[in-house]
Structure formats: structure tokens, C-alpha cells
Design a protein around this motif. Structure first.
Motif, PDB file in Angstrom:
ATOM      1  N   ARG A 312       0.833  -1.200   0.000  1.00 43.00           N
ATOM      2  CA  ARG A 312       0.000   0.000   0.000  1.00 43.00           C
ATOM      3  C   ARG A 312       0.868   1.251   0.000  1.00 43.00           C
ATOM      4  NH1 ARG A 312      -4.938  -0.765   4.317  1.00 43.00           N
ATOM      5  NH2 ARG A 312      -5.895  -2.635   3.405  1.00 43.00           N
ATOM      6  N   ARG A 313       0.419   2.260  -0.703  1.00 40.29           N
ATOM      7  CA  ARG A 313       1.076   3.561  -0.700  1.00 40.29           C
ATOM      8  C   ARG A 313       0.021   4.603  -0.322  1.00 40.29           C
ATOM      9  NH1 ARG A 313       4.512   0.448  -0.909  1.00 40.29           N
ATOM     10  NH2 ARG A 313       6.389   0.389  -2.236  1.00 40.29           N
ATOM     11  N   PRO A 314      -0.111   4.916   0.990  1.00 40.81           N
ATOM     12  CA  PRO A 314      -1.133   5.887   1.402  1.00 40.81           C
ATOM     13  C   PRO A 314      -0.792   7.285   0.908  1.00 40.81           C
ATOM     14  CG  PRO A 314      -0.384   4.524   3.245  1.00 40.81           C
ATOM     15  CD  PRO A 314       0.585   4.315   2.135  1.00 40.81           C
ATOM     16  N   VAL A 315      -1.827   8.046   0.638  1.00 40.45           N
ATOM     17  CA  VAL A 315      -1.634   9.445   0.243  1.00 40.45           C
ATOM     18  C   VAL A 315      -1.501  10.282   1.503  1.00 40.45           C
ATOM     19  CG1 VAL A 315      -2.975   9.064  -1.859  1.00 40.45           C
ATOM     20  CG2 VAL A 315      -4.116   9.947   0.178  1.00 40.45           C
ATOM     21  N   PRO A 316      -0.752  11.368   1.452  1.00 38.26           N
ATOM     22  CA  PRO A 316      -0.559  12.189   2.662  1.00 38.26           C
ATOM     23  C   PRO A 316      -1.797  13.027   2.956  1.00 38.26           C
ATOM     24  CG  PRO A 316       0.557  13.183   0.799  1.00 38.26           C
ATOM     25  CD  PRO A 316       0.031  11.869   0.309  1.00 38.26           C
ATOM     26  N   ARG A 317      -1.822  13.618   4.135  1.00 35.79           N
ATOM     27  CA  ARG A 317      -2.940  14.467   4.546  1.00 35.79           C
ATOM     28  C   ARG A 317      -2.949  15.800   3.795  1.00 35.79           C
ATOM     29  NH1 ARG A 317      -5.791  13.070   8.941  1.00 35.79           N
ATOM     30  NH2 ARG A 317      -5.082  11.267  10.148  1.00 35.79           N
ATOM     31  N   THR A 318      -1.854  16.096   3.109  1.00 36.03           N
ATOM     32  CA  THR A 318      -1.809  17.351   2.348  1.00 36.03           C
ATOM     33  C   THR A 318      -2.561  17.255   1.032  1.00 36.03           C
ATOM     34  OG1 THR A 318       0.318  16.623   1.425  1.00 36.03           O
ATOM     35  CG2 THR A 318       0.375  18.052   3.366  1.00 36.03           C
ATOM     36  N   LEU A 319      -3.006  16.071   0.650  1.00 37.82           N
ATOM     37  CA  LEU A 319      -3.738  15.913  -0.611  1.00 37.82           C
ATOM     38  C   LEU A 319      -5.183  16.366  -0.412  1.00 37.82           C
ATOM     39  CD1 LEU A 319      -3.523  14.884  -3.564  1.00 37.82           C
ATOM     40  CD2 LEU A 319      -4.394  12.680  -2.729  1.00 37.82           C
ATOM     41  N   THR A 320      -5.617  17.318  -1.226  1.00 32.10           N
ATOM     42  CA  THR A 320      -6.949  17.908  -1.095  1.00 32.10           C
ATOM     43  C   THR A 320      -7.684  17.795  -2.422  1.00 32.10           C
ATOM     44  OG1 THR A 320      -6.068  19.485   0.501  1.00 32.10           O
ATOM     45  CG2 THR A 320      -8.217  19.975  -0.463  1.00 32.10           C
ATOM     46  N   ALA A 321      -8.923  17.367  -2.368  1.00 35.59           N
ATOM     47  CA  ALA A 321      -9.750  17.267  -3.572  1.00 35.59           C
ATOM     48  C   ALA A 321     -10.235  18.654  -3.983  1.00 35.59           C
ATOM     49  CB  ALA A 321     -10.932  16.334  -3.334  1.00 35.59           C
ATOM     50  N   VAL A 322     -10.137  18.939  -5.282  1.00 34.49           N
ATOM     51  CA  VAL A 322     -10.573  20.226  -5.821  1.00 34.49           C
ATOM     52  C   VAL A 322     -11.931  20.095  -6.494  1.00 34.49           C
ATOM     53  CG1 VAL A 322     -10.022  22.086  -7.433  1.00 34.49           C
ATOM     54  CG2 VAL A 322      -8.192  20.971  -6.125  1.00 34.49           C
ATOM     55  N   ARG A 323     -12.058  19.126  -7.397  1.00 34.08           N
ATOM     56  CA  ARG A 323     -13.318  18.922  -8.104  1.00 34.08           C
ATOM     57  C   ARG A 323     -13.288  17.570  -8.780  1.00 34.08           C
ATOM     58  NH1 ARG A 323     -13.338  21.721 -14.053  1.00 34.08           N
ATOM     59  NH2 ARG A 323     -11.144  21.372 -14.570  1.00 34.08           N
ATOM     60  N   VAL A 324     -14.457  17.162  -9.281  1.00 38.10           N
ATOM     61  CA  VAL A 324     -14.609  15.946 -10.075  1.00 38.10           C
ATOM     62  C   VAL A 324     -14.978  16.371 -11.492  1.00 38.10           C
ATOM     63  CG1 VAL A 324     -15.818  13.751 -10.344  1.00 38.10           C
ATOM     64  CG2 VAL A 324     -15.357  14.659  -8.049  1.00 38.10           C
ATOM     65  N   ARG A 325     -14.310  15.787 -12.480  1.00 42.16           N
ATOM     66  CA  ARG A 325     -14.528  16.180 -13.873  1.00 42.16           C
ATOM     67  C   ARG A 325     -14.311  14.977 -14.780  1.00 42.16           C
ATOM     68  NH1 ARG A 325      -9.657  16.091 -16.154  1.00 42.16           N
ATOM     69  NH2 ARG A 325      -7.771  16.749 -15.014  1.00 42.16           N
ATOM     70  N   PRO A 326     -14.699  15.107 -16.067  1.00 38.37           N
ATOM     71  CA  PRO A 326     -14.370  14.052 -17.033  1.00 38.37           C
ATOM     72  C   PRO A 326     -12.883  14.035 -17.330  1.00 38.37           C
ATOM     73  CG  PRO A 326     -16.182  15.436 -17.811  1.00 38.37           C
ATOM     74  CD  PRO A 326     -15.576  16.131 -16.637  1.00 38.37           C
ATOM     75  N   PRO A 327     -12.371  12.961 -17.896  1.00 36.76           N
ATOM     76  CA  PRO A 327     -10.953  12.927 -18.274  1.00 36.76           C
ATOM     77  C   PRO A 327     -10.652  13.932 -19.377  1.00 36.76           C
ATOM     78  CG  PRO A 327     -11.858  10.707 -18.143  1.00 36.76           C
ATOM     79  CD  PRO A 327     -13.017  11.647 -18.061  1.00 36.76           C
ATOM     80  N   TYR A 328      -9.418  14.478 -19.338  1.00 37.08           N
ATOM     81  CA  TYR A 328      -8.927  15.377 -20.365  1.00 37.08           C
ATOM     82  C   TYR A 328      -7.870  14.656 -21.193  1.00 37.08           C
ATOM     83  CZ  TYR A 328     -11.039  19.453 -18.028  1.00 37.08           C
ATOM     84  OH  TYR A 328     -11.913  20.351 -17.480  1.00 37.08           O
ATOM     85  N   TRP A 329      -7.715  15.143 -22.446  1.00 36.97           N
ATOM     86  CA  TRP A 329      -6.633  14.620 -23.266  1.00 36.97           C
ATOM     87  C   TRP A 329      -5.266  14.953 -22.674  1.00 36.97           C
ATOM     88  CZ3 TRP A 329      -6.879  11.206 -27.034  1.00 36.97           C
ATOM     89  CH2 TRP A 329      -8.083  11.006 -27.703  1.00 36.97           C
ATOM     90  N   THR A 330      -5.182  16.042 -21.946  1.00 38.16           N
ATOM     91  CA  THR A 330      -3.899  16.470 -21.404  1.00 38.16           C
ATOM     92  C   THR A 330      -3.550  15.785 -20.087  1.00 38.16           C
ATOM     93  OG1 THR A 330      -5.078  18.346 -20.414  1.00 38.16           O
ATOM     94  CG2 THR A 330      -3.990  18.712 -22.529  1.00 38.16           C
TER      95      THR A 330
END
Length: 372
Positions: A312-330
Motif C-alpha cells: 500500500r502507498r497511502p496518500v498524505p494528509r496534504t492531498l486535497t480534492a478540488v473537483r470531479v470532472r471528465p478525463p482530459y486529453w492532457t
């Protein structure tokens, strides 16, 4: 996120269809302005050609000779069948057979050489199916090739029949024209949307592709149901109108139903849940081959284990969700499968992307919604 690959991708998205479109338009112009008119001129010359005078034989008039059928063979190759008539015993004074019909002698089952003159018929009926070895045929040739044969009151054309020879190059020109215009349109749309979010959605590709295929198939068939180039062009244009109108209506409908930012209510999983998903970005907990996520109250981790128990590789507490969107080509990484959504996050100033199926997005948001 590195923007250099996105820039190269944007340029290729504009340049590649533009080059293909220009090449197809050049091919369509050559077929439409050179090949098809030449075939039409040959057809008109053949239809208007009269019979040759008795004392003079010319390649520009129709000359008839009489010959005897020696063989009638059907050659089967793959899924196609060719029908050949072997000719011999030309009656005296009827003139020689055209030199282009001479072929290398074929071997019969008994090992003897077959007659050297053969003509390829356009199909089986009516003459090929009616004649037998020894039958007498009237062969009419024009410009050095046998164009049709007659047996009693039956007439059958050979594969050298110039009538309708313009249809295949015209069909190729219409298909190339349709696909070429579609490629130029795709390049123009890619250039206009370079400054807009490049949303990756399957309908943006399947809908134009389906429309182009329908128009191309319809355009390919129009020369065979019309009697000339202008009529085929007009019928193709008329048939393309409802296809383009339907595509425009579906595009408008999809754009209204697919917002760029998707509203999702976070859902904290009651226990640990392991599901398919990846974390993308220039962060230490982004690893290639880690195709699963583990979500629990206050925990979001990436793992290569489908059961979610090891590595397992847990994400740190500094990771914050901004929004949910469709995938982009970029977006970094490979193209996501249909039905995937992206949870756009920030780890300080570094953008991070959590890609998973839309059913698991609430669990990702719930796991990232930590309390101190």
C-alpha cells in the motif's frame, strides 16, 4: 504537470488530420477531374461508335468476327469466380483475334495445350451459361479489345466493357472528398478548442466517426444508382444533409448533458473497500502498475494488489480534492476507459489526479474528507 507533452499532442491533433485531409482532397480532385472524365469519354466514344465498313477496319469502329468456342472454364480464387471462354477456329475472312487477348497456353486435364485465345466474361449469364464447346460466337471488339460476344439472340459483355467505367473512380472520389472534408473539419475544431478544456469523452469521437462512415458509404453507392457525375454529386450532398443534422443535434444534446465539473456527494466507506483506480501526478505515491485503490475512513492508498492487502502507498494528509470532472486529453498516463472520472486534487502546488469509475468516486471523496 509537464505541459510539453500536451503541447506536442495538441499540435499533432491539428497537423495530422489537416495533412490527411489535404491529401484526400488531392486524390479526390485527381479522380474527379481526370480519371472519371476520361472513363466517361471512353464510354461515350464506345456507345457512339458505328460498325466498320466492309473494306476498312479501324480501331475507332466496331469490328465483328466469328469464332468457335473451345472451352468454357470458371476459375475460382478465394471468394471470386472468373468466367473464361476459350476461342479458336476463326472463320476465314473474319479477321484476326485481338492481340491483347492472347494468353499463355493453359493445360487441360489430359495434359494437352488449350487454345491460346481466351476472353474473360463479365459474369456467368447469359452467353457463358448457354454455350458449349463447338458453339459459334460473334465477337465484337473496339480499340483492340473484345467488348461483347453474341450467341444467337443473346449478348454478353466482357470485362473490357467501357460502359460504367467511370463509376468506380467517381465513387472513390466521393469517399475521399467526404473523409477529407471531415479531416479538415476535425483539424479546425482541434485548433479552436486548443484553449478550452480538452474533455476526453467517447461520444466526441464515435459520433463524428459514425457520421463520416455513413456519408462515405452512401457516397460510394451513389454512382451506381445515378447516370452521371453531377447527379451523383447532388445525391451525395442531399444524403449528407440528414446525417449532418442528426450529428449536430446529438452533439448539442451531449454538450448540454455533460458539464465540465461534476457534482458528487462524498461517501465515507464504513469499512475498507478495494476497487480499480490509479493515482497520477509527479508525487512519490504515484507508481506505475498500481491499478487499485483502498478507501476507508481517513485512508486512501494505492496498491497493485486486487485484494488491497500488500504494497500500500497511502496518500498524505496534504492531498486535497478540488473537483470531479471528465478525463482530459492532457491528463498524464494512458487513456482511461469509458465510464471513468477524474478527482482533480492538489498536494501543495502539485496537481494530482485520481482516476476511477464513477461509482467509486464518492468513496474517494469521502476518504479524502479527513478531520484533524
Amino acid at each position: 504537470m509537464n505541459t510539453a507533452p500536451a503541447t506536442v499532442r495538441d499540435r499533432s491533433a491539428v497537423l495530422a488530420p489537416a495533412v490527411i485531409g489535404v491529401a484526400l482532397l488531392l486524390v479526390a480532385g485527381w479522380l474527379l477531374l481526370a480519371t472519371a472524365p476520361r472513363a466517361l469519354d471512353e464510354e461515350r466514344a464506345f456507345v457512339s461508335a458505328a460498325g466498320c465498313p466492309v473494306a476498312e477496319v479501324s480501331t475507332e469502329c466496331r469490328h465483328t468476327i466469328t469464332a468457335t468456342v473451345t472451352t468454357a472454364a470458371a476459375d475460382h480464387k478465394h471468394r471470386s469466380t472468373s468466367y473464361w471462354l476459350g476461342l479458336g477456329h476463326v472463320q476465314e475472312g473474319s479477321g484476326p483475334l485481338p492481340g491483347r487477348l492472347k494468353a499463355s497456353p493453359a493445360r487441360s486435364p489430359a495434359g494437352r495445350a488449350a487454345p491460346p485465345h481466351r476472353v474473360k466474361m463479365d459474369g456467368r449469364a447469359p452467353v457463358f451459361a448457354a454455350v458449349r464447346p463447338g458453339a459459334t460466337l460473334h465477337l465484337t471488339y473496339w480499340r483492340g479489345e473484345i467488348r461483347y460476344v453474341e450467341f444467337h439472340d443473346l449478348r454478353q459483355y466482357t470485362t473490357a466493357d467501357p460502359r460504367g467505367g467511370y463509376r468506380l473512380p467517381l465513387a472513390g472520389a466521393l469517399v475521399s472528398l467526404s473523409v477529407g472534408v471531415a479531416c479538415l473539419r476535425a483539424a479546425y475544431c482541434s485548433a479552436r478548442s486548443a484553449t478550452q478544456p480538452p474533455v476526453y469523452e467517447p461520444w466526441r469521437f464515435t459520433l463524428p466517426l459514425g457520421s463520416v462512415l455513413l456519408i462515405a458509404c452512401f457516397a460510394f453507392g451513389t454512382p451506381w444508382v445515378t447516370g452521371g457525375v453531377p447527379t451523383a454529386l447532388l445525391l451525395t450532398a442531399v444524403g449528407a444533409v440528414p446525417v449532418l443534422s442528426g450529428a449536430a443535434w446529438l452533439t448539442h444534446r451531449h454538450r448540454r448533458r455533460t458539464p465540465d465539473t461534476i457534482r458528487v456527494n462524498p461517501l465515507v466507506p464504513p469499512a475498507e473497500e478495494c476497487f480499480p483506480g490509479t493515482i497520477l501526478g509527479e508525487v512519490p505515491y504515484c507508481h506505475e502498475g498500481f491499478g487499485y485503490l483502498v478507501a476507508a475512513p481517513g485512508l486512501l492508498a494505492a496498491t497493485p494488489d486486487p485484494s488491497g492487502r500488500i504494497a500500500r502507498r497511502p496518500v498524505p494528509r496534504t492531498l486535497t480534492a478540488v473537483r470531479v470532472r471528465p478525463p482530459y486529453w492532457t491528463d498524464p498516463g494512458p487513456r482511461p476507459a469509458p465510464g471513468r472520472q477524474v478527482v482533480e486534487c492538489r498536494d501543495g502546488a502539485t496537481p494530482v489526479y485520481v482516476v476511477t469509475q464513477q461509482d467509486y468516486v464518492p468513496w474517494v471523496l469521502g476518504a479524502l474528507n479527513r478531520r484533524p
